[in-house]
Scaffold this active site. Structure first.
Site, PDB file in Angstrom:
ATOM      1  N   ASP A   7      16.772  78.289  28.110  1.00  0.00           N
ATOM      2  CA  ASP A   7      16.942  78.821  29.463  1.00  0.00           C
ATOM      3  C   ASP A   7      17.876  77.964  30.306  1.00  0.00           C
ATOM      4  O   ASP A   7      17.967  78.128  31.521  1.00  0.00           O
ATOM      5  CB  ASP A   7      15.589  78.974  30.163  1.00  0.00           C
ATOM      6  CG  ASP A   7      14.839  77.660  30.332  1.00  0.00           C
ATOM      7  OD1 ASP A   7      15.378  76.613  29.910  1.00  0.00           O
ATOM      8  OD2 ASP A   7      13.714  77.672  30.867  1.00  0.00           O
ATOM      9  N   ASP A  30      12.885  61.925  30.290  1.00  0.00           N
ATOM     10  CA  ASP A  30      11.607  62.495  30.714  1.00  0.00           C
ATOM     11  C   ASP A  30      10.453  62.020  29.845  1.00  0.00           C
ATOM     12  O   ASP A  30      10.638  61.362  28.826  1.00  0.00           O
ATOM     13  CB  ASP A  30      11.672  64.035  30.699  1.00  0.00           C
ATOM     14  CG  ASP A  30      12.444  64.573  29.496  1.00  0.00           C
ATOM     15  OD1 ASP A  30      12.447  63.913  28.440  1.00  0.00           O
ATOM     16  OD2 ASP A  30      13.050  65.652  29.599  1.00  0.00           O
ATOM     17  N   GLU A  80      13.613  72.683  35.291  1.00  0.00           N
ATOM     18  CA  GLU A  80      13.439  74.087  34.929  1.00  0.00           C
ATOM     19  C   GLU A  80      14.263  74.998  35.844  1.00  0.00           C
ATOM     20  O   GLU A  80      14.743  74.575  36.903  1.00  0.00           O
ATOM     21  CB  GLU A  80      11.953  74.458  35.046  1.00  0.00           C
ATOM     22  CG  GLU A  80      11.012  73.552  34.255  1.00  0.00           C
ATOM     23  CD  GLU A  80      10.957  73.867  32.778  1.00  0.00           C
ATOM     24  OE1 GLU A  80      11.963  74.367  32.231  1.00  0.00           O
ATOM     25  OE2 GLU A  80       9.906  73.634  32.167  1.00  0.00           O
ATOM     26  N   HIS A  91      17.811  74.716  30.943  1.00  0.00           N
ATOM     27  CA  HIS A  91      17.321  73.562  31.703  1.00  0.00           C
ATOM     28  C   HIS A  91      17.733  72.272  31.014  1.00  0.00           C
ATOM     29  O   HIS A  91      17.808  72.199  29.789  1.00  0.00           O
ATOM     30  CB  HIS A  91      15.803  73.625  31.903  1.00  0.00           C
ATOM     31  CG  HIS A  91      14.993  73.324  30.671  1.00  0.00           C
ATOM     32  ND1 HIS A  91      14.421  74.302  29.886  1.00  0.00           N
ATOM     33  CD2 HIS A  91      14.649  72.155  30.098  1.00  0.00           C
ATOM     34  CE1 HIS A  91      13.758  73.749  28.888  1.00  0.00           C
ATOM     35  NE2 HIS A  91      13.881  72.445  28.995  1.00  0.00           N
TER      36      HIS A  91
END
Length: 279
Positions: free
Chosen positions: A141, A72, A148, A143
């Site tokens: 979380d 990314d 996400e 991801h």
């Protein structure tokens, strides 16, 4: 799916680096046959990169015939910005090894047409023969890359708006000033990573413990995108003791029981080829 549990972050980083080194060596890359490696950024893989640099400097490995594809990059952040993922990769890894800069691929968050950039990235991966080994990290979380919670588990490389939790978590890299944190990024999709022949996910620290629990002890859930890799035929989760705090005791005991044999095989061979009897 395999879970490799090491005592601490340093040992987890070393194990991961040795695995990457051994996979590349066994592959025997050449001008006609490049090894393709997917890579993450962030604090978790830093130790792994430092060990790989050590292996290069000691003559144990060359990256001359390796192509890399990063997961990314932020949208709108100048490439030279110290917190861009271009800067991270070059300062912490690429400039210290013998990789050809033309073979180190990172998404361009400043491209004129971001959608075209994403499509071109997928095409480059395909033209390179696909990813042999995709290394990833996760957020608290669950991801992976910037996929996400709620992301499609068959998603491809695309533009993604970042969740507030991710922006807050990344603020520490921008002087804790939320206004300076990019709110969008380009990211490979879950499906992009799933296409790799093998996936290794690094999870360290107590703050990632609940995410590891969701990744391996509950079902596949798009709200915890890392859980998708339960369904990949060759996934290795590499973690430290702190990351196992939310796991059931029997889960930890089971995987620790298999690790002694795995670690012996790790010394010289591909984990999967030499441990088929454990599948």
């Amino acid at each position: 799916m395999r879970l490799v549990i090491l005592d601490d972050y340093d040992l987890a980083s070393e194990w991961a680096a040795k695995y990457i080194r051994n996979r590349i060596i066994k592959f025997k890359p050449s001008p006609e046959r490049y090894f393709t490696l997917g890579l993450p950024t962030g604090s978790t893989p830093y130790g792994c990169y430092q060990k790989l640099i050590e292996y290069y400097r000691s003559g144990d490995i060359s990256f001359k015939y390796v192509k890399t594809f990063n997961m990314d990059e932020y949208v709108g952040l100048p490439r030279a910005h110290p917190e861009s993922y271009h800067s991270y990769m070059w300062n912490n890894f690429f400039k210290h090894i013998d990789i050809d800069p033309a073979n180190a691929h990172i998404l361009d968050g400043n491209a004129v047409d971001l959608e075209t950039e994403c499509q071109a990235y997928e095409k480059k991966i395909t033209e390179a023969g696909g990813i042999e080994l995709f290394v990833g990290g996760i957020g608290p979380d669950g991801h992976i890359a910037f996929n996400e919670p709620g992301s499609s588990l068959v998603s491809r490389t695309r533009v993604k708006t970042l969740a507030k939790d991710t922006i807050v978590a990344n603020a520490r890299f921008f002087g804790n000033d939320l206004s300076k944190v990019p709110t969008m990024a380009l990211t490979v999709g879950v499906g992009t990573v799933m296409d790799a022949k093998e996936v290794m996910i690094l999870i360290t620290g107590a703050h990632k413990a609940f995410a590891l629990y969701k990744a391996i002890e509950e079902g596949v859930n798009h709200m915890w995108t890392v859980s998708a890799f339960q369904q990949h035929p060759r996934t290795i989760f590499v973690c430290d003791e702190d990351a196992t705090l939310e796991l059931r005791v029997k889960t930890v005991k089971y995987f620790k029981g298999t690790n002694s044999k795995h670690n012996k095989l790790q010394a010289n061979y591909s984990f999967w080829e030499e441990s088929s009897d454990l599948n």
